[in-house]
Design an enzyme around this catalytic site. Structure first.
Site, PDB file in Angstrom:
ATOM      1  N   LYS A  22       0.844  -1.208   0.000  1.00 39.03           N
ATOM      2  CA  LYS A  22       0.000   0.000   0.000  1.00 39.03           C
ATOM      3  C   LYS A  22       0.873   1.250   0.000  1.00 39.03           C
ATOM      4  O   LYS A  22       0.650   2.183  -0.772  1.00 39.03           O
ATOM      5  CB  LYS A  22      -0.895  -0.009   1.247  1.00 39.03           C
ATOM      6  N   ASN A  23       1.876   1.269   0.881  1.00 37.88           N
ATOM      7  CA  ASN A  23       2.654   2.500   1.048  1.00 37.88           C
ATOM      8  C   ASN A  23       3.644   2.739  -0.089  1.00 37.88           C
ATOM      9  O   ASN A  23       4.193   3.839  -0.209  1.00 37.88           O
ATOM     10  CB  ASN A  23       3.352   2.504   2.411  1.00 37.88           C
ATOM     11  N   CYS A 117      -4.418  12.369  13.372  1.00 35.72           N
ATOM     12  CA  CYS A 117      -5.177  11.120  13.342  1.00 35.72           C
ATOM     13  C   CYS A 117      -4.885  10.359  14.617  1.00 35.72           C
ATOM     14  O   CYS A 117      -4.167  10.856  15.490  1.00 35.72           O
ATOM     15  CB  CYS A 117      -4.844  10.303  12.105  1.00 35.72           C
ATOM     16  N   ARG A 122       0.878  14.433  13.300  1.00 36.76           N
ATOM     17  CA  ARG A 122       1.303  14.250  11.917  1.00 36.76           C
ATOM     18  C   ARG A 122       1.402  15.573  11.122  1.00 36.76           C
ATOM     19  O   ARG A 122       0.644  15.804  10.172  1.00 36.76           O
ATOM     20  CB  ARG A 122       0.394  13.238  11.216  1.00 36.76           C
ATOM     21  N   ASP A 309       5.154   0.707  11.887  1.00 35.78           N
ATOM     22  CA  ASP A 309       3.939   0.054  11.386  1.00 35.78           C
ATOM     23  C   ASP A 309       3.803  -1.408  11.841  1.00 35.78           C
ATOM     24  O   ASP A 309       2.798  -2.051  11.549  1.00 35.78           O
ATOM     25  CB  ASP A 309       3.887   0.120   9.850  1.00 35.78           C
ATOM     26  N   ARG A 401      -8.478  -0.495   5.385  1.00 31.34           N
ATOM     27  CA  ARG A 401      -7.673   0.549   4.749  1.00 31.34           C
ATOM     28  C   ARG A 401      -6.340  -0.011   4.259  1.00 31.34           C
ATOM     29  O   ARG A 401      -5.790   0.494   3.287  1.00 31.34           O
ATOM     30  CB  ARG A 401      -7.387   1.671   5.739  1.00 31.34           C
TER      31      ARG A 401
HETATM   32  N1  EPU Z   1       7.029  14.623  10.561  1.00 29.69           N
HETATM   33  C1  EPU Z   1       7.184  15.954  10.862  1.00 29.69           C
HETATM   34  N2  EPU Z   1       6.946  16.871   9.868  1.00 29.69           N
HETATM   35  C2  EPU Z   1       6.605  16.504   8.612  1.00 29.69           C
HETATM   36  C3  EPU Z   1       6.466  15.142   8.308  1.00 29.69           C
HETATM   37  C4  EPU Z   1       6.686  14.223   9.310  1.00 29.69           C
HETATM   38  O1  EPU Z   1       7.515  16.309  11.994  1.00 29.69           O
HETATM   39  O2  EPU Z   1       6.423  17.396   7.761  1.00 29.69           O
HETATM   40  C5  EPU Z   1       7.264  13.617  11.605  1.00 29.69           C
HETATM   41  C6  EPU Z   1       6.028  12.757  11.875  1.00 29.69           C
HETATM   42  O3  EPU Z   1       5.125  13.400  12.761  1.00 29.69           O
HETATM   43  C7  EPU Z   1       6.648  11.511  12.441  1.00 29.69           C
HETATM   44  C8  EPU Z   1       7.941  11.377  11.642  1.00 29.69           C
HETATM   45  O4  EPU Z   1       8.204  12.684  11.125  1.00 29.69           O
HETATM   46  O5  EPU Z   1       6.976  11.709  13.793  1.00 29.69           O
HETATM   47  C9  EPU Z   1       7.895  10.385  10.489  1.00 29.69           C
HETATM   48  O6  EPU Z   1       6.695  10.574   9.733  1.00 29.69           O
HETATM   49  P1  EPU Z   1       6.662  10.315   8.169  1.00 29.69           P
HETATM   50  O7  EPU Z   1       6.530  11.613   7.476  1.00 29.69           O
HETATM   51  O8  EPU Z   1       7.801   9.439   7.777  1.00 29.69           O
HETATM   52  O9  EPU Z   1       5.290   9.533   8.014  1.00 29.69           O
HETATM   53  P2  EPU Z   1       4.395   9.535   6.701  1.00 29.69           P
HETATM   54  O10 EPU Z   1       5.255   9.667   5.529  1.00 29.69           O
HETATM   55  O11 EPU Z   1       3.280  10.489   6.867  1.00 29.69           O
HETATM   56  C10 EPU Z   1       4.500   6.966   6.227  1.00 29.69           C
HETATM   57  C11 EPU Z   1       3.546   5.821   6.160  1.00 29.69           C
HETATM   58  C12 EPU Z   1       3.045   5.487   7.557  1.00 29.69           C
HETATM   59  C13 EPU Z   1       4.257   5.123   8.414  1.00 29.69           C
HETATM   60  C14 EPU Z   1       5.257   6.289   8.415  1.00 29.69           C
HETATM   61  C15 EPU Z   1       6.534   5.986   9.160  1.00 29.69           C
HETATM   62  C16 EPU Z   1       2.519   6.008   3.989  1.00 29.69           C
HETATM   63  C17 EPU Z   1       1.303   6.263   3.194  1.00 29.69           C
HETATM   64  N3  EPU Z   1       2.419   6.168   5.302  1.00 29.69           N
HETATM   65  O12 EPU Z   1       3.771   8.076   6.769  1.00 29.69           O
HETATM   66  O13 EPU Z   1       2.223   4.341   7.416  1.00 29.69           O
HETATM   67  O14 EPU Z   1       3.855   4.852   9.728  1.00 29.69           O
HETATM   68  O15 EPU Z   1       5.609   6.628   7.049  1.00 29.69           O
HETATM   69  O16 EPU Z   1       7.172   4.888   8.614  1.00 29.69           O
HETATM   70  O17 EPU Z   1       3.546   5.648   3.456  1.00 29.69           O
HETATM   71  C18 EPU Z   1       0.455   2.877   7.955  1.00 29.69           C
HETATM   72  O18 EPU Z   1       0.633   2.318   6.865  1.00 29.69           O
HETATM   73  O19 EPU Z   1      -0.264   2.398   8.858  1.00 29.69           O
HETATM   74  C19 EPU Z   1       1.106   4.160   8.206  1.00 29.69           C
HETATM   75  C20 EPU Z   1       0.683   5.020   9.132  1.00 29.69           C
END
Ligand code: EPU
Length: 422
Positions: A22-23, A117, A122, A309, A401
């Protein structure tokens, strides 16, 4: 609204094919915005989140459909409405990954600011910072991020680290935008997750020039245009890890196919410490347990560390370990909604800040529980497979999801899960 009725305990045995990731699929779908024409993505799982992004791409002007063989066809000849509406974006935070490609292709985008969420606040500040560094003007108006790059984007060296390390979708957004920028972009502290590697592979297949793939320093030489292509997404390492735990928690034996062990070294290390045996097999592995269930400590980290995850699922397994374990969450420090629910099933878990102390118990007992987010729901399903009695899990839409037909896959190897609509 559906609920799961799960009878336990069961011992799972048989073979499960892991679905596409998915990701990996979500940003790859968004990347098709960068070109005009029809791209074909193979192995995209049939999930609620995928449908949300397909719908969003449709509102931008793209034509998204499933071919008879399941391939996802995305025709982006027309992208004439670069607007990510709140009503769609609020359903899935990953919708933010249209921002970079829209800026790259259209020079403007309006995307509703995603909210928090169940797993935490986030924020998207790093996405915004990175795109601004490439020359975009971005401001917030009534909860909508309005982004413009009237003179196009310009390559630059950008540091993308944040308080919790790298950002997966932040890296995806900047990398996608940079493919069509003028000059060379270097992303420092880029996410190294296999899903980012897969996205870079897709972009290069479209004609992008990305090097350093898989490392924290990505170099993207901007090109004038990209061309549509055909691509197969990688297997879902989080689904694979979930089913590894399913084999372990039920003292069963599962063969997992379409699963890349090289992407799962930290997970395998923790599971082996607990007493799970993972043997490589053709296109995957065979998972059994060596008798005991030892306690183990783990800390979630960006890749190649242990993935957040899979934190909830391994917590369900450690709830039944001999002794005390500590799980420390370093990515989403509030991602512990499953703790109270697992305790309802007679686990002995205590949250202390970003840590959970797990005192292993001999057995889990069925109870009515509530799914709160995708991975927390998976942990409840796993606990229910091992618990005595019939567990009722409410709000299973969370699990739909991110897990493709989980009850059908598990029932085919010996689980007793019924889906009921209420
Ligand atoms: N963060 C910030 N600022 C930003 C972006 C992120 O402070 O602008 C922080 C976040 O709050 C968190 C950390 O950086 O503490 C890492 O977050 P990241 O941005 O890597 O998360 P994401 O890209 O929004 C993806 C996956 C998540 C997974 C995370 C971490 C997808 C669609 N989602 O989210 O997957 O937990 O990376 O590996 O790829 C799931 O599949 O259940 C899921 C939540």
């Amino acid at each position: 609204m559906d609920i799961f009725k799960i009878e336990g305990p069961v011992r799972l045995s048989g073979s499960i094919e892991i679905s596409g990731s998915k990701n990996a699929a979500l940003p790859i779908m968004a990347a098709t915005i960068l070109t005009g024409g029809k791209s074909v993505i193979e192995g995209v799982p049939d999930l609620a989140d995928i449908k949300v992004l397909a719908n969003l791409l449709g509102t931008l002007g793209a034509d998204v459909s499933r071919a008879g063989n399941g391939d996802l066809e995305i025709d982006t000849t027309v992208i004439d409405n670069p607007v990510g509406e709140y009503d769609i974006v609020r359903k899935m935070r990953a919708s933010i990954c249209i921002l970079g490609p829209l800026l790259g292709r259209c020079g403007r985008a309006e995307v509703s600011m995603p909210g928090g969420c169940a797993i935490g606040d986030r924020p998207v500040d790093i996405h915004v910072r990175g795109l601004r560094e490439l020359g975009a003007e971005i401001h917030l108006e009534n909860g909508i991020m309005i982004a413009k790059a009237p003179n196009g984007l310009k390559g630059k060296r950008i540091f993308l680290g944040g308080p919790f390390g790298s950002t997966v979708l932040g890296t995806a957004n900047i990398m996608m935008a940079a493919t069509l920028a003028k000059g060379t972009t270097t992303i420092e502290s880029a996410a190294c997750e296999p899903e980012i590697t897969d996205l870079a592979g897709f972009l290069n297949k479209m004609g992008a020039k990305i090097t350093g793939i898989g490392s924290p320093r990505l170099t993207i030489e901007g090109v004038d245009s990209l061309t549509p292509t055909r691509y197969r997404v990688i297997g879902d390492r989080i689904e694979a890890g979930t089913f590894m735990v399913a084999a372990a928690i039920t003292s069963g034996k599962l063969e997992l196919t379409n699963c890349c062990l090289d992407d799962m070294v930290a997970v395998i290390d923790v599971l082996e410490n607990i007493g799970v045996v993972i043997e490589p097999a053709e296109s995957g592995c065979i998972v059994t347990r060596d008798g005991g269930r030892k306690a183990a400590d783990l800390t979630t980290q960006p890749y190649p560390g242990f993935p957040t995850d899979l934190q909830a699922q391994v917590m369900a397994l450690l709830a039944l370990a001999d002794g005390n374990s500590v799980i420390t969450e370093k990515i989403f420090p509030d991602r512990f909604m499953h703790v109270a629910e697992l305790n309802r099933m007679a686990a002995n878990l205590r949250k202390e800040g970003p840590c959970v102390i797990i005192a292993g118990v001999e057995k889990l007992v069925a109870a009515p529980v509530m799914a709160s987010d995708l991975r927390a729901s998976a942990a409840l399903v796993l606990a229910a497979l091992a618990a005595e009695g019939t567990t009722m899990i409410n709000r299973v839409y969370h699990i739909d999801r991110g897990y493709e037909r989980i009850e059908r896959k598990l029932n085919a190897v010996g689980a007793k899960i019924t889906r009921q609509s209420i």
